[in-house]
Design a protein around this motif. Structure first.
Motif, PDB file in Angstrom:
ATOM      1  N   ASP A  21     -19.044  36.911   7.907  1.00 17.73           N
ATOM      2  CA  ASP A  21     -20.068  37.552   7.074  1.00 17.73           C
ATOM      3  C   ASP A  21     -21.137  36.537   6.703  1.00 17.73           C
ATOM      4  O   ASP A  21     -20.834  35.380   6.418  1.00 17.73           O
ATOM      5  N   ARG A  22     -22.388  36.982   6.677  1.00 15.55           N
ATOM      6  CA  ARG A  22     -23.464  36.133   6.154  1.00 15.55           C
ATOM      7  C   ARG A  22     -23.487  36.273   4.639  1.00 15.55           C
ATOM      8  O   ARG A  22     -23.304  37.365   4.102  1.00 15.55           O
ATOM      9  N   LEU A  23     -23.714  35.171   3.963  1.00 16.93           N
ATOM     10  CA  LEU A  23     -23.764  35.176   2.508  1.00 16.93           C
ATOM     11  C   LEU A  23     -24.824  36.149   2.001  1.00 16.93           C
ATOM     12  O   LEU A  23     -24.606  36.855   1.014  1.00 16.93           O
ATOM     13  N   LEU A  24     -25.959  36.232   2.656  1.00 17.02           N
ATOM     14  CA  LEU A  24     -27.024  37.150   2.251  1.00 17.02           C
ATOM     15  C   LEU A  24     -26.524  38.590   2.270  1.00 17.02           C
ATOM     16  O   LEU A  24     -26.739  39.348   1.318  1.00 17.02           O
ATOM     17  N   ASP A  25     -25.852  38.990   3.338  1.00 19.96           N
ATOM     18  CA  ASP A  25     -25.363  40.367   3.449  1.00 19.96           C
ATOM     19  C   ASP A  25     -24.339  40.673   2.360  1.00 19.96           C
ATOM     20  O   ASP A  25     -24.343  41.760   1.780  1.00 19.96           O
ATOM     21  N   LEU A  26     -23.467  39.713   2.082  1.00 15.44           N
ATOM     22  CA  LEU A  26     -22.473  39.897   1.038  1.00 15.44           C
ATOM     23  C   LEU A  26     -23.148  40.058  -0.321  1.00 15.44           C
ATOM     24  O   LEU A  26     -22.808  40.953  -1.091  1.00 15.44           O
ATOM     25  N   LEU A  32     -26.738  41.984  -5.637  1.00 12.52           N
ATOM     26  CA  LEU A  32     -27.312  40.795  -6.271  1.00 12.52           C
ATOM     27  C   LEU A  32     -28.775  40.666  -5.872  1.00 12.52           C
ATOM     28  O   LEU A  32     -29.166  41.104  -4.790  1.00 12.52           O
ATOM     29  N   PRO A  33     -29.597  40.067  -6.715  1.00 14.00           N
ATOM     30  CA  PRO A  33     -31.041  40.022  -6.466  1.00 14.00           C
ATOM     31  C   PRO A  33     -31.470  38.950  -5.453  1.00 14.00           C
ATOM     32  O   PRO A  33     -32.289  38.088  -5.749  1.00 14.00           O
ATOM     33  N   LEU A  34     -30.919  39.006  -4.255  1.00  7.73           N
ATOM     34  CA  LEU A  34     -31.382  38.144  -3.163  1.00  7.73           C
ATOM     35  C   LEU A  34     -32.117  39.042  -2.188  1.00  7.73           C
ATOM     36  O   LEU A  34     -31.514  39.856  -1.499  1.00  7.73           O
ATOM     37  N   GLU A  35     -33.425  38.871  -2.149  1.00  6.59           N
ATOM     38  CA  GLU A  35     -34.279  39.793  -1.419  1.00  6.59           C
ATOM     39  C   GLU A  35     -34.089  39.717   0.094  1.00  6.59           C
ATOM     40  O   GLU A  35     -33.914  40.732   0.746  1.00  6.59           O
ATOM     41  N   GLY A  36     -34.180  38.529   0.652  1.00  6.09           N
ATOM     42  CA  GLY A  36     -34.100  38.418   2.109  1.00  6.09           C
ATOM     43  C   GLY A  36     -35.217  39.186   2.785  1.00  6.09           C
ATOM     44  O   GLY A  36     -34.982  39.960   3.706  1.00  6.09           O
ATOM     45  N   THR A  37     -36.435  38.980   2.319  1.00  6.89           N
ATOM     46  CA  THR A  37     -37.604  39.727   2.783  1.00  6.89           C
ATOM     47  C   THR A  37     -37.740  39.743   4.303  1.00  6.89           C
ATOM     48  O   THR A  37     -38.119  40.747   4.886  1.00  6.89           O
ATOM     49  N   CYS A  38     -37.402  38.643   4.943  1.00  8.43           N
ATOM     50  CA  CYS A  38     -37.583  38.535   6.395  1.00  8.43           C
ATOM     51  C   CYS A  38     -36.399  39.113   7.172  1.00  8.43           C
ATOM     52  O   CYS A  38     -36.359  39.015   8.394  1.00  8.43           O
ATOM     53  N   ALA A  83     -29.309  31.804   1.880  1.00  9.19           N
ATOM     54  CA  ALA A  83     -28.085  32.598   2.030  1.00  9.19           C
ATOM     55  C   ALA A  83     -27.976  33.214   3.422  1.00  9.19           C
ATOM     56  O   ALA A  83     -26.866  33.451   3.901  1.00  9.19           O
ATOM     57  N   CYS A  84     -29.100  33.441   4.081  1.00  4.28           N
ATOM     58  CA  CYS A  84     -29.052  34.014   5.429  1.00  4.28           C
ATOM     59  C   CYS A  84     -28.494  33.033   6.457  1.00  4.28           C
ATOM     60  O   CYS A  84     -28.104  33.434   7.554  1.00  4.28           O
ATOM     61  N   GLN A  85     -28.414  31.769   6.111  1.00  4.98           N
ATOM     62  CA  GLN A  85     -27.953  30.747   7.042  1.00  4.98           C
ATOM     63  C   GLN A  85     -26.523  30.284   6.773  1.00  4.98           C
ATOM     64  O   GLN A  85     -25.989  29.450   7.493  1.00  4.98           O
ATOM     65  N   ILE A  86     -25.898  30.853   5.752  1.00  6.29           N
ATOM     66  CA  ILE A  86     -24.507  30.505   5.447  1.00  6.29           C
ATOM     67  C   ILE A  86     -23.607  31.614   5.968  1.00  6.29           C
ATOM     68  O   ILE A  86     -23.695  32.762   5.519  1.00  6.29           O
ATOM     69  N   VAL A  87     -22.778  31.258   6.928  1.00  2.00           N
ATOM     70  CA  VAL A  87     -21.808  32.202   7.488  1.00  2.00           C
ATOM     71  C   VAL A  87     -20.449  31.832   6.928  1.00  2.00           C
ATOM     72  O   VAL A  87     -20.026  30.671   6.997  1.00  2.00           O
TER      73      VAL A  87
END
Length: 108
Positions: A21-26, A32-38, A83-87
């Motif tokens: 799982d990617r941290l961003l997706d989790l 949680l307020p992590l946008e991940g606009t890209c 967070a998108c780069q942490i698996v």
């Protein structure tokens, strides 16, 4: 694996993720307020998190591209990551990250 997200008000949200799982997706699954606009393409810094120093040392090193993007992150510190780069990986066991109070979209 358990990830502890420390919110800006200090509350801790425990999330359960699986290896791969990617941290961003989790974070987004737990609202949680992590946008991940890209969309997790490492083209912005809106998924910036601050990793607990002990946990930071156990993560694979950030790429040069990630380091460059972190230059645009609001409030970045030595243990900042995207967070998108942490698996998630079973070897990590548990992970604690702090959600910064603000995010800045480097594309704007």
């Amino acid at each position: 694996m358990i990830v502890r997200f420390v919110r800006t008000d200090g509350r801790v949200e425990e999330a359960r993720g699986a290896a791969g799982d990617r941290l961003l997706d989790l974070a987004q699954a737990y609202d949680l307020p992590l946008e991940g606009t890209c969309g997790g393409q490492m083209a912005c810094s809106t998924c910036h998190v601050i990793v607990d120093p002990v946990d930071f040392a156990r993560l694979p090193a950030a790429s040069e591209e990630e380091e460059d993007m972190l230059d645009f992150a609001e409030g970045a510190v030595a243990t900042s990551r995207l967070a998108c780069q942490i698996v998630l990986d079973e070897s990590l066991g548990e992970l604690t990250v702090r959600v910064p109070a603000a995010a800045r979209d480097a594309r704007r």
